[in-house]
Design a protein around this motif. Structure first.
Motif, PDB file in Angstrom:
ATOM      1  N   CYS A 101      37.431  13.622  -2.794  1.00 31.83           N
ATOM      2  CA  CYS A 101      38.747  12.928  -3.461  1.00 31.83           C
ATOM      3  C   CYS A 101      38.308  12.100  -4.757  1.00 31.83           C
ATOM      4  CB  CYS A 101      39.352  11.972  -2.433  1.00 31.83           C
ATOM      5  SG  CYS A 101      38.342  10.708  -1.877  1.00 31.83           S
ATOM      6  N   HIS A 102      37.147  12.202  -5.147  1.00 33.71           N
ATOM      7  CA  HIS A 102      36.636  11.321  -6.369  1.00 33.71           C
ATOM      8  C   HIS A 102      36.160  12.240  -7.330  1.00 33.71           C
ATOM      9  CE1 HIS A 102      35.532   9.061  -2.640  1.00 33.71           C
ATOM     10  NE2 HIS A 102      36.482   8.211  -3.060  1.00 33.71           N
ATOM     11  N   GLN A 103      37.125  12.773  -8.171  1.00 31.72           N
ATOM     12  CA  GLN A 103      36.933  13.929  -9.092  1.00 31.72           C
ATOM     13  C   GLN A 103      36.143  13.366 -10.364  1.00 31.72           C
ATOM     14  OE1 GLN A 103      37.211  16.980  -8.582  1.00 31.72           O
ATOM     15  NE2 GLN A 103      37.857  16.349  -6.413  1.00 31.72           N
ATOM     16  N   SER A 104      36.421  12.083 -10.701  1.00 37.59           N
ATOM     17  CA  SER A 104      35.773  11.348 -11.917  1.00 37.59           C
ATOM     18  C   SER A 104      34.231  11.433 -11.562  1.00 37.59           C
ATOM     19  CB  SER A 104      36.116  10.255 -12.352  1.00 37.59           C
ATOM     20  OG  SER A 104      37.677  10.390 -12.824  1.00 37.59           O
ATOM     21  N   LEU A 105      34.016  11.072 -10.559  1.00 35.87           N
ATOM     22  CA  LEU A 105      32.534  10.888 -10.039  1.00 35.87           C
ATOM     23  C   LEU A 105      31.959  12.333 -10.067  1.00 35.87           C
ATOM     24  CD1 LEU A 105      29.926   9.605  -8.795  1.00 35.87           C
ATOM     25  CD2 LEU A 105      30.849   9.519  -6.688  1.00 35.87           C
ATOM     26  N   ASN A 106      32.564  13.048  -9.250  1.00 36.62           N
ATOM     27  CA  ASN A 106      32.181  14.474  -9.084  1.00 36.62           C
ATOM     28  C   ASN A 106      31.763  15.352 -10.217  1.00 36.62           C
ATOM     29  OD1 ASN A 106      32.230  14.113  -6.270  1.00 36.62           O
ATOM     30  ND2 ASN A 106      34.099  15.026  -5.875  1.00 36.62           N
ATOM     31  N   ALA A 108      31.584  14.211 -13.179  1.00 35.10           N
ATOM     32  CA  ALA A 108      30.493  13.515 -14.300  1.00 35.10           C
ATOM     33  C   ALA A 108      29.161  13.777 -13.688  1.00 35.10           C
ATOM     34  CB  ALA A 108      30.747  11.727 -14.172  1.00 35.10           C
ATOM     35  N   PHE A 109      29.026  13.935 -12.609  1.00 28.45           N
ATOM     36  CA  PHE A 109      27.518  14.397 -11.748  1.00 28.45           C
ATOM     37  C   PHE A 109      27.272  15.676 -12.133  1.00 28.45           C
ATOM     38  CE2 PHE A 109      24.704  15.660  -8.802  1.00 28.45           C
ATOM     39  CZ  PHE A 109      23.759  14.392  -8.491  1.00 28.45           C
ATOM     40  N   VAL A 110      28.334  16.346 -12.132  1.00 27.04           N
ATOM     41  CA  VAL A 110      27.969  17.898 -12.506  1.00 27.04           C
ATOM     42  C   VAL A 110      27.813  18.189 -13.741  1.00 27.04           C
ATOM     43  CG1 VAL A 110      29.265  20.354 -12.604  1.00 27.04           C
ATOM     44  CG2 VAL A 110      29.405  18.992 -10.674  1.00 27.04           C
ATOM     45  N   ASN A 111      28.544  17.265 -14.749  1.00 33.13           N
ATOM     46  CA  ASN A 111      28.146  17.421 -16.141  1.00 33.13           C
ATOM     47  C   ASN A 111      26.987  16.946 -16.651  1.00 33.13           C
ATOM     48  OD1 ASN A 111      29.409  18.073 -19.005  1.00 33.13           O
ATOM     49  ND2 ASN A 111      29.284  15.867 -19.022  1.00 33.13           N
ATOM     50  N   ASP A 112      26.780  15.781 -15.929  1.00 34.52           N
ATOM     51  CA  ASP A 112      25.604  15.201 -16.701  1.00 34.52           C
ATOM     52  C   ASP A 112      24.133  15.453 -15.925  1.00 34.52           C
ATOM     53  OD1 ASP A 112      27.364  13.529 -18.118  1.00 34.52           O
ATOM     54  OD2 ASP A 112      27.433  11.959 -16.628  1.00 34.52           O
ATOM     55  N   GLY A 116      25.443  23.386 -11.440  1.00 39.43           N
ATOM     56  CA  GLY A 116      26.140  23.900 -10.273  1.00 39.43           C
ATOM     57  C   GLY A 116      27.002  23.300  -9.285  1.00 39.43           C
ATOM     58  N   GLY A 117      27.066  21.952  -9.226  1.00 38.74           N
ATOM     59  CA  GLY A 117      27.849  21.336  -8.376  1.00 38.74           C
ATOM     60  C   GLY A 117      27.396  21.195  -6.939  1.00 38.74           C
ATOM     61  N   LEU A 118      26.375  21.511  -6.389  1.00 38.54           N
ATOM     62  CA  LEU A 118      25.803  21.904  -5.284  1.00 38.54           C
ATOM     63  C   LEU A 118      25.151  20.301  -4.746  1.00 38.54           C
ATOM     64  CD1 LEU A 118      24.194  25.230  -4.999  1.00 38.54           C
ATOM     65  CD2 LEU A 118      26.239  24.660  -4.284  1.00 38.54           C
ATOM     66  N   LEU A 119      25.029  19.590  -5.419  1.00 38.10           N
ATOM     67  CA  LEU A 119      24.443  18.221  -5.071  1.00 38.10           C
ATOM     68  C   LEU A 119      25.353  17.078  -5.285  1.00 38.10           C
ATOM     69  CD1 LEU A 119      21.097  18.169  -7.064  1.00 38.10           C
ATOM     70  CD2 LEU A 119      21.542  19.122  -4.763  1.00 38.10           C
ATOM     71  N   THR A 120      26.703  17.423  -5.340  1.00 34.51           N
ATOM     72  CA  THR A 120      27.529  16.180  -5.597  1.00 34.51           C
ATOM     73  C   THR A 120      27.941  15.622  -4.397  1.00 34.51           C
ATOM     74  OG1 THR A 120      29.358  17.947  -5.546  1.00 34.51           O
ATOM     75  CG2 THR A 120      28.810  17.201  -7.745  1.00 34.51           C
ATOM     76  N   TYR A 121      28.134  16.162  -3.180  1.00 38.48           N
ATOM     77  CA  TYR A 121      28.203  15.687  -1.813  1.00 38.48           C
ATOM     78  C   TYR A 121      26.904  14.758  -1.476  1.00 38.48           C
ATOM     79  CZ  TYR A 121      32.251  17.997  -0.723  1.00 38.48           C
ATOM     80  OH  TYR A 121      33.413  18.772  -0.512  1.00 38.48           O
ATOM     81  N   ALA A 122      25.657  15.511  -1.995  1.00 37.74           N
ATOM     82  CA  ALA A 122      24.350  14.764  -1.655  1.00 37.74           C
ATOM     83  C   ALA A 122      24.471  13.290  -2.257  1.00 37.74           C
ATOM     84  CB  ALA A 122      23.299  15.430  -1.782  1.00 37.74           C
ATOM     85  N   GLN A 123      24.866  13.507  -3.758  1.00 39.56           N
ATOM     86  CA  GLN A 123      24.871  12.276  -4.271  1.00 39.56           C
ATOM     87  C   GLN A 123      25.897  11.054  -3.957  1.00 39.56           C
ATOM     88  OE1 GLN A 123      23.212  11.173  -6.994  1.00 39.56           O
ATOM     89  NE2 GLN A 123      24.534   8.958  -7.043  1.00 39.56           N
ATOM     90  N   GLN A 124      26.983  11.599  -3.297  1.00 41.08           N
ATOM     91  CA  GLN A 124      28.086  10.511  -2.789  1.00 41.08           C
ATOM     92  C   GLN A 124      27.388  10.056  -1.389  1.00 41.08           C
ATOM     93  OE1 GLN A 124      31.194  13.797  -3.242  1.00 41.08           O
ATOM     94  NE2 GLN A 124      32.574  12.003  -3.810  1.00 41.08           N
TER      95      GLN A 124
END
Length: 211
Positions: A101-106, A108-112, A116-124
């Motif tokens: 539910c945190h699209q800005s964070l997700n 931003a992490f993918v962009n920066d 691939g977006g495979l680490l966003t849950y890990a970052q959260q």
């Protein structure tokens, strides 16, 4: 435990999951009793399931969850009008976060950091998680890469992991402290059985903490 018995009565083929459902419930009781929280990760329909679970845990499901009289008086002491309405309408919640539910964070992490977006849950999980929290990973195959990355971080933090998956269980079942493996392999059939299971767990938790 009446809800669990009723679940198995309605879905006899879930008898195989009865022990793991009870173990999941026990893990979550310990989590919430110690003022910890639940984090939830999944993709597609399982992503929606995570939001659904939060909706059942963070407000009343079947039972009224009035705030305590002590907290009600604090609210009224701060603002007599607003406080009275808040005291009447606020509902007790079990702290739960759907990581989707945190699209800005997700984004931003993918962009920066990683395209691939495979680490966003890990970052959260790394940012939100702490020892004593629980991660619920939902994956029909048990092999979702982003969910598994989150599981690795959760275990490193000292969190417990519950896996909700299909018959094979995949990598998720191997790494989870408790794995609820429903007896189906086709994605939509697995998801159809996930819903009554997490409803049952949410009802059991509500009864335990607000009954």
């Amino acid at each position: 435990m009446n809800y669990l018995y009723k679940l198995v009565e309605r879905y006899p083929h879930l008898k195989i999951c009865e022990k793991s459902i009870k173990e999941s419930f026990d893990l979550l009781v310990g989590c919430f009793e110690n003022d910890n929280k639940l984090l939830i990760a999944g993709n597609g329909g399982s992503c929606s399931d995570g939001e659904h679970i939060v909706g059942e845990l963070m407000k009343g499901f079947k039972l009224p969850r009035k705030c305590t009289s002590e907290f009600a008086e604090k609210l009224k002491g701060i603002d007599g009008v607003r406080g009275a309405e808040l005291a009447e309408k606020l509902q007790g919640g079990l702290p739960s976060i759907a990581l989707t539910c945190h699209q800005s964070l997700n984004t931003a992490f993918v962009n920066d950091v990683e395209s691939g977006g495979l680490l966003t849950y890990a970052q959260q999980v790394y940012g939100y998680g702490k020892q004593g929290d629980v991660l619920l990973g939902i994956s029909t195959s048990g092999n979702s890469k982003n969910v598994m990355n989150a599981v690795v971080v959760a275990k490193a933090l000292g969190m417990k992991v519950i896996g909700l998956t299909g018959a094979d269980g995949g990598e998720l079942a191997k790494h989870a402290d408790v794995a609820v493996k429903v007896p189906e392999s086709e994605t939509y059939l697995v998801q159809e059985l996930h819903i009554p299971i997490y409803h049952c767990i949410c009802l059991m938790l509500e009864e335990r903490f607000f009954g």
